[in-house]
Design a protein around this motif. Structure first.
Motif, mmCIF file in Angstrom:
data_model
loop_
_atom_site.group_PDB
_atom_site.id
_atom_site.type_symbol
_atom_site.label_atom_id
_atom_site.label_comp_id
_atom_site.label_asym_id
_atom_site.label_seq_id
_atom_site.Cartn_x
_atom_site.Cartn_y
_atom_site.Cartn_z
ATOM 1 N N ILE A 136 -6.592 -10.718 -5.850
ATOM 2 C CA ILE A 136 -6.214 -9.643 -6.073
ATOM 3 C C ILE A 136 -5.751 -8.887 -4.494
ATOM 4 N N LEU A 137 -5.359 -9.285 -3.177
ATOM 5 C CA LEU A 137 -4.704 -9.377 -2.905
ATOM 6 C C LEU A 137 -3.456 -9.508 -2.952
ATOM 7 N N PRO A 138 -2.508 -10.352 -3.308
ATOM 8 C CA PRO A 138 -1.281 -10.695 -4.105
ATOM 9 C C PRO A 138 -0.294 -9.377 -4.721
ATOM 10 N N ASN A 139 -1.697 -8.545 -5.500
ATOM 11 C CA ASN A 139 -1.596 -7.826 -6.207
ATOM 12 C C ASN A 139 -0.739 -6.773 -5.519
ATOM 13 N N LEU A 140 -1.480 -5.649 -4.644
ATOM 14 C CA LEU A 140 -1.045 -4.614 -3.809
ATOM 15 C C LEU A 140 0.104 -5.399 -2.613
ATOM 16 N N MET A 141 -0.296 -6.575 -2.466
ATOM 17 C CA MET A 141 1.199 -6.774 -1.191
ATOM 18 C C MET A 141 2.629 -6.224 -2.013
ATOM 19 N N ILE A 142 2.288 -6.521 -2.917
ATOM 20 C CA ILE A 142 3.896 -5.601 -3.600
ATOM 21 C C ILE A 142 4.311 -4.480 -3.745
ATOM 22 N N PRO A 143 4.699 -3.857 -2.927
ATOM 23 C CA PRO A 143 5.474 -2.911 -2.213
ATOM 24 C C PRO A 143 4.881 -1.464 -3.230
ATOM 25 N N ASN A 144 5.392 -1.652 -3.680
ATOM 26 C CA ASN A 144 5.650 0.005 -4.875
ATOM 27 C C ASN A 144 4.246 0.267 -5.538
ATOM 28 N N LEU A 145 3.646 -1.495 -5.721
ATOM 29 C CA LEU A 145 2.896 -1.384 -6.220
ATOM 30 C C LEU A 145 0.869 -0.850 -5.456
ATOM 31 N N GLY A 146 1.505 -1.540 -3.828
ATOM 32 C CA GLY A 146 0.223 -0.991 -3.185
ATOM 33 C C GLY A 146 0.723 0.377 -3.308
ATOM 34 N N GLU A 147 2.142 1.089 -2.711
ATOM 35 C CA GLU A 147 1.826 2.563 -2.819
ATOM 36 C C GLU A 147 1.502 2.945 -3.633
ATOM 37 N N ALA A 148 1.777 2.655 -4.976
ATOM 38 C CA ALA A 148 1.126 3.445 -6.648
ATOM 39 C C ALA A 148 -0.858 3.228 -6.079
ATOM 40 N N VAL A 149 -1.395 2.612 -6.179
ATOM 41 C CA VAL A 149 -2.354 2.574 -5.658
ATOM 42 C C VAL A 149 -2.990 3.535 -4.608
ATOM 43 N N ARG A 150 -2.510 3.633 -3.902
ATOM 44 C CA ARG A 150 -2.487 5.020 -2.331
ATOM 45 C C ARG A 150 -2.563 6.229 -2.566
ATOM 46 N N LYS A 151 -1.350 6.101 -3.599
ATOM 47 C CA LYS A 151 -1.376 7.481 -3.746
ATOM 48 C C LYS A 151 -2.486 7.472 -5.254
ATOM 49 N N THR A 152 -2.574 7.693 -6.223
ATOM 50 C CA THR A 152 -3.276 7.801 -7.300
ATOM 51 C C THR A 152 -4.810 8.199 -7.340
ATOM 52 N N ARG A 153 -4.583 9.084 -8.778
ATOM 53 C CA ARG A 153 -5.856 10.305 -7.972
ATOM 54 C C ARG A 153 -7.347 9.632 -8.741
ATOM 55 N N ALA A 154 -6.606 8.373 -9.379
ATOM 56 C CA ALA A 154 -7.451 8.007 -9.745
ATOM 57 C C ALA A 154 -8.746 7.594 -9.324
ATOM 58 N N GLU A 155 -10.158 6.666 -9.173
ATOM 59 C CA GLU A 155 -11.113 6.786 -8.828
ATOM 60 C C GLU A 155 -10.805 4.860 -8.405
ATOM 61 N N VAL A 156 -10.615 4.448 -7.465
ATOM 62 C CA VAL A 156 -10.423 3.175 -7.045
ATOM 63 C C VAL A 156 -11.577 2.542 -6.860
ATOM 64 N N ILE A 157 -12.476 1.425 -7.509
ATOM 65 C CA ILE A 157 -13.419 0.553 -7.775
ATOM 66 C C ILE A 157 -12.932 -0.575 -7.122
ATOM 67 N N TYR A 158 -14.085 -0.759 -6.423
ATOM 68 C CA TYR A 158 -14.168 -2.482 -6.104
ATOM 69 C C TYR A 158 -14.611 -3.148 -6.934
ATOM 70 N N ILE A 159 -14.905 -4.107 -7.397
ATOM 71 C CA ILE A 159 -15.901 -4.786 -8.085
ATOM 72 C C ILE A 159 -16.285 -6.088 -6.642
ATOM 73 N N CYS A 160 -17.250 -5.852 -6.249
ATOM 74 C CA CYS A 160 -17.701 -7.021 -5.025
ATOM 75 C C CYS A 160 -17.548 -8.422 -5.612
ATOM 76 N N ASN A 161 -17.580 -8.884 -5.486
ATOM 77 C CA ASN A 161 -17.985 -11.005 -5.574
ATOM 78 C C ASN A 161 -19.315 -11.186 -5.694
ATOM 79 N N ILE A 162 -19.668 -12.059 -6.383
ATOM 80 C CA ILE A 162 -21.459 -12.495 -6.200
ATOM 81 C C ILE A 162 -21.186 -13.354 -5.186
#
Length: 342
Positions: A210-236
């Protein structure tokens, strides 16, 4: 049951909700396969920092973005026949020094990468051939290397090497494997996140999927700026070498810490008891114990909590119930659509 907020199921449908799922590993295809049955426009953004197994071997031989997670995601969203999927997923068991252990799909992805000159166009071409219902985007057009700093101050490079250290991880980041350039996601990835109604993280290994994607700078910034519902599916289950003895709020806390704020708006957590008598440690030796619930800790991070029996446990293995998870995601996506209209 919902904790901390009241859910509304939105019936009025003006368009299909746009759902972006970010991650990798074995958990992602389970959710995507179920979302495919929903009336949604799905975009899967897939990790490109895997360096183990067939993916790692191909990466070392021909310097291609690791194809294993991409292969599994393509299959989960494909409308081709089951026989064709089985061929694509077939893994050689011969004694050949190169082919042994490789999946046919990995070799096809590597070949298309060479033909097109980049992994993004290769995956789009293969998506058409496999009649993919949705979009599959590599998180980056270049192979990335995962780096980690541990709580004791030491640093390690490489996904497999990091987990093999079996130390508590403080933070992770990614670097471009082939150059000193800053890692970046291509524009369609950023546009998908910007236009999404729901952005879903996981399920999957917290620090390596999960985190390797979010640590791509412009991808992480897109997640921070999105108006979408940001949902985390927690591991079991907690994972050896990554999330030993973590609670659900600690999982969310690590993501928020890496993003630099409380950006997870909703977390789906399992509230059902796992039948440990069915659990075979020989099959899942990387998993330690069920993730503990900490609803107070989640609410302190401004996070809505949805808890239910999200377990699909069969043959001693523990997976998420894809249908239940997908329905919750769709409900949240429609709610986000309604808020945008308002």
């Amino acid at each position: 049951m919902t904790t901390g907020a009241t859910r509304t199921v939105w019936i009025t449908k003006s368009r299909r909700p746009k759902v972006v799922v970010i991650g990798g590993g074995t958990g992602l295809p389970v959710v995507l396969n179920s979302l495919k049955d929903q009336d949604a426009e799905i975009t899967a953004i897939v990790t490109v920092s895997d360096d183990g197994g067939s993916s790692g071997s191909l990466r070392n031989y021909i310097n291609v973005v690791p194809p294993g997670d991409i292969r599994n995601v393509l299959v989960s969203l494909s409308d081709i026949s089951q026989e064709e999927k089985d061929i694509f997923q077939y893994r050689f068991d011969s004694s050949d020094s190169f082919f042994s252990g490789h999946a046919i799909g990995n070799l096809i992805i590597a070949a298309l990468n060479e033909m097109h000159g980049n992994i993004f166009d290769a995956v789009q071409s293969l998506s058409k051939m496999m009649q993919v219902d949705g979009y599959v985007y590599p998180a980056s057009n270049e192979p990335l290397t995962l780096n980690a700093e541990f709580v004791d101050g030491t640093v390690q490079v490489g996904e497999k090497e990091i987990t093999d250290m079996d130390k508590r991880i403080k933070r992770v980041w990614v670097t471009n494997t082939k150059s000193a350039d800053q890692p970046e996601a291509v524009q369609p990835v950023l546009e998908a996140i910007e236009q999404a109604d729901a952005v879903v993280l996981g399920p999957g290994s917290l620090f390596t999927s999960i985190l390797p994607n979010l640590m791509i700078p412009n991808l992480g910034e897109a997640v921070r700026k999105t108006r979408a519902e940001v949902i985390y599916i927690c591991n079991i289950m907690t994972q050896l070498g990554e999330t030993d003895h973590f609670s659900d709020s600690e999982h969310v806390g690590v993501i928020n810490q890496h993003l630099g704020g409380n950006y997870i708006t909703t977390t789906l957590v399992n509230g059902a008891k796992i039948d440990m008598s069915k659990f075979d440690p020989a099959d899942y030796d990387a998993y330690i114990e069920p993730v503990k619930n900490d609803f107070a800790g989640l609410r302190q991070q401004g996070c809505r909590v949805i808890t239910d029996d999200f377990i699909d446990q069969h043959s001693g293995l523990v997976f998420h119930d894809g249908q239940k998870v997908a329905q919750e995601i769709i409900n949240l996506a429609y709610a986000a659509m309604a808020r945008k209209k308002g």
